[in-house]
Design an enzyme around this catalytic site. Structure first.
Site, PDB file in Angstrom:
ATOM      1  N   LYS A  41       0.820  -1.194   0.000  1.00 57.43           N
ATOM      2  CA  LYS A  41       0.000   0.000   0.000  1.00 57.43           C
ATOM      3  C   LYS A  41       0.863   1.257   0.000  1.00 57.43           C
ATOM      4  O   LYS A  41       0.405   2.349  -0.337  1.00 57.43           O
ATOM      5  CB  LYS A  41      -0.881   0.033   1.264  1.00 57.43           C
ATOM      6  CG  LYS A  41      -1.832  -1.124   1.378  1.00 57.43           C
ATOM      7  CD  LYS A  41      -2.506  -1.132   2.761  1.00 57.43           C
ATOM      8  CE  LYS A  41      -3.288  -2.388   2.936  1.00 57.43           C
ATOM      9  NZ  LYS A  41      -3.584  -2.646   4.371  1.00 57.43           N
ATOM     10  N   GLU A  97       7.703   2.519  -5.846  1.00 59.84           N
ATOM     11  CA  GLU A  97       7.772   2.095  -4.439  1.00 59.84           C
ATOM     12  C   GLU A  97       7.910   3.309  -3.521  1.00 59.84           C
ATOM     13  O   GLU A  97       8.438   4.344  -3.933  1.00 59.84           O
ATOM     14  CB  GLU A  97       8.998   1.200  -4.233  1.00 59.84           C
ATOM     15  CG  GLU A  97       8.712  -0.283  -4.251  1.00 59.84           C
ATOM     16  CD  GLU A  97       7.994  -0.784  -3.015  1.00 59.84           C
ATOM     17  OE1 GLU A  97       7.353   0.009  -2.314  1.00 59.84           O
ATOM     18  OE2 GLU A  97       8.086  -1.989  -2.739  1.00 59.84           O
ATOM     19  N   ASP A  98       7.489   3.171  -2.293  1.00 58.27           N
ATOM     20  CA  ASP A  98       7.727   4.248  -1.327  1.00 58.27           C
ATOM     21  C   ASP A  98       9.134   4.155  -0.750  1.00 58.27           C
ATOM     22  O   ASP A  98       9.803   5.169  -0.579  1.00 58.27           O
ATOM     23  CB  ASP A  98       6.674   4.250  -0.213  1.00 58.27           C
ATOM     24  CG  ASP A  98       6.552   2.903   0.486  1.00 58.27           C
ATOM     25  OD1 ASP A  98       7.042   1.888  -0.057  1.00 58.27           O
ATOM     26  OD2 ASP A  98       5.959   2.860   1.581  1.00 58.27           O
ATOM     27  N   LYS A 129      17.001   3.532   1.450  1.00 58.96           N
ATOM     28  CA  LYS A 129      17.717   3.366   2.719  1.00 58.96           C
ATOM     29  C   LYS A 129      18.871   2.390   2.488  1.00 58.96           C
ATOM     30  O   LYS A 129      18.794   1.205   2.846  1.00 58.96           O
ATOM     31  CB  LYS A 129      16.730   2.802   3.750  1.00 58.96           C
ATOM     32  CG  LYS A 129      17.106   3.018   5.185  1.00 58.96           C
ATOM     33  CD  LYS A 129      16.172   2.237   6.101  1.00 58.96           C
ATOM     34  CE  LYS A 129      15.074   3.066   6.693  1.00 58.96           C
ATOM     35  NZ  LYS A 129      14.291   2.304   7.711  1.00 58.96           N
ATOM     36  N   ASP A 157       3.561   3.356   6.867  1.00 60.39           N
ATOM     37  CA  ASP A 157       2.622   3.238   7.996  1.00 60.39           C
ATOM     38  C   ASP A 157       3.299   2.905   9.309  1.00 60.39           C
ATOM     39  O   ASP A 157       4.443   2.436   9.351  1.00 60.39           O
ATOM     40  CB  ASP A 157       1.592   2.145   7.707  1.00 60.39           C
ATOM     41  CG  ASP A 157       2.186   0.747   7.864  1.00 60.39           C
ATOM     42  OD1 ASP A 157       3.176   0.436   7.155  1.00 60.39           O
ATOM     43  OD2 ASP A 157       1.695  -0.026   8.711  1.00 60.39           O
ATOM     44  N   ARG A 163      -0.411   6.706   6.903  1.00 55.70           N
ATOM     45  CA  ARG A 163      -0.001   6.679   5.491  1.00 55.70           C
ATOM     46  C   ARG A 163      -0.437   7.961   4.779  1.00 55.70           C
ATOM     47  O   ARG A 163       0.142   8.331   3.762  1.00 55.70           O
ATOM     48  CB  ARG A 163      -0.649   5.493   4.771  1.00 55.70           C
ATOM     49  CG  ARG A 163      -0.193   4.126   5.255  1.00 55.70           C
ATOM     50  CD  ARG A 163      -0.810   3.079   4.331  1.00 55.70           C
ATOM     51  NE  ARG A 163      -0.719   1.723   4.847  1.00 55.70           N
ATOM     52  CZ  ARG A 163       0.320   0.914   4.665  1.00 55.70           C
ATOM     53  NH1 ARG A 163       1.386   1.346   4.032  1.00 55.70           N
ATOM     54  NH2 ARG A 163       0.312  -0.324   5.127  1.00 55.70           N
TER      55      ARG A 163
HETATM   56  C1  PRP Z   1       7.460  -1.759   2.527  1.00 55.25           C
HETATM   57  C2  PRP Z   1       7.764  -0.935   1.295  1.00 55.25           C
HETATM   58  C3  PRP Z   1       8.434  -1.913   0.384  1.00 55.25           C
HETATM   59  C4  PRP Z   1       9.160  -2.828   1.346  1.00 55.25           C
HETATM   60  C5  PRP Z   1      10.590  -2.400   1.389  1.00 55.25           C
HETATM   61  O1  PRP Z   1       6.272  -2.423   2.319  1.00 55.25           O
HETATM   62  O2  PRP Z   1       6.589  -0.413   0.719  1.00 55.25           O
HETATM   63  O3  PRP Z   1       7.514  -2.647  -0.384  1.00 55.25           O
HETATM   64  O4  PRP Z   1       8.565  -2.663   2.633  1.00 55.25           O
HETATM   65  O5  PRP Z   1      11.314  -3.185   2.284  1.00 55.25           O
HETATM   66  P1  PRP Z   1      12.504  -4.142   1.867  1.00 55.25           P
HETATM   67  O6  PRP Z   1      13.380  -3.392   0.905  1.00 55.25           O
HETATM   68  O7  PRP Z   1      13.192  -4.409   3.184  1.00 55.25           O
HETATM   69  O8  PRP Z   1      11.930  -5.379   1.261  1.00 55.25           O
HETATM   70  P2  PRP Z   1       5.469  -3.226   3.455  1.00 55.25           P
HETATM   71  O9  PRP Z   1       5.758  -4.675   3.303  1.00 55.25           O
HETATM   72  O10 PRP Z   1       5.711  -2.584   4.777  1.00 55.25           O
HETATM   73  O11 PRP Z   1       3.963  -3.052   3.000  1.00 55.25           O
HETATM   74  P3  PRP Z   1       3.091  -1.717   2.838  1.00 55.25           P
HETATM   75  O12 PRP Z   1       3.637  -0.965   1.637  1.00 55.25           O
HETATM   76  O13 PRP Z   1       1.710  -2.224   2.605  1.00 55.25           O
HETATM   77  O14 PRP Z   1       3.233  -0.937   4.120  1.00 55.25           O
END
Ligand code: PRP
Length: 181
Positions: A41, A97-98, A129, A157, A163
């Protein structure tokens, strides 16, 4: 809001950078249609703002993967909980992606989407990051490099909340300390 320890990136900074990213993408793709793939999301807010600043023809589709659950640390487990509705074969795809943290989510997604034979596949992330990376990821468009802190807002979130906040902040540790102990 009491939960805010410090605002890391203001709304104005985000909007300025998102406009720049949209312009860069438009320059790179010109009249070529772009299939934006938003990873739910967290990527939703970014997709909406970014798409407004892309002048190339754009379609978008959504994918949902599960990696974190509600915890603040990556489990390394990735699975598709909602797949794309359209084929991406022969299309110029940009994943939106965020944040890229460990890189595990995108590593999985890149392999998965490459196997569907897009004409090209790039990544656009608002936040990067790099200090927490476990696998190397070729990132094409980055909004901001961020430190290894727990970040919330603008798609990110905390227990599914915040969000919608238009800036990115670091929450006070007392709000999440019990989750990382
Ligand atoms: C977050 C973010 C990426 C992922 C990045 O999503 O949106 O998809 O984590 O992390 P990584 O590089 O360590 O894999 P999350 O799984 O928290 O879901 P969301 O976007 O629904 O909050």
């Amino acid at each position: 809001m009491d939960i805010v320890e410090r605002v890391l990136i203001t709304e104005e900074e985000i909007q300025t950078r998102v406009r720049e990213l949209g312009q860069a993408i438009s320059q790179d793709y010109g009249d070529k249609p772009i299939a934006l793939i938003c990873i739910l999301k967290g990527g939703l807010m970014f997709l909406c703002d970014l798409a407004k600043h892309i002048t190339s023809p754009v379609t978008y589709d959504f994918m949902s993967v599960s990696s974190y659950g509600d915890a603040t640390q990556s489990s390394g487990v990735v699975r598709i909980t909602k797949d794309l509705e359209e084929s991406i074969e022969g299309k110029h795809v940009i994943i939106v992606e965020d944040i890229i943290d460990t890189g595990l989510t995108l590593s999985y997604l890149l392999n998965n989407l490459r196997s569907r034979n897009p004409a090209s596949l790039r990544i656009c992330t608002l936040l990067n990051k790099p200090s927490n990376r476990k696998v190397e990821i070729p990132v094409d468009y980055v909004g901001f490099e961020v430190p290894n802190a727990f970040l919330v807002g603008y798609g990110l979130d905390f227990r599914q909340l915040y969000r919608n906040i238009p800036y990115i902040f670091i929450p006070k540790p007392k709000y999440y300390q019990d989750e990382i102990d």
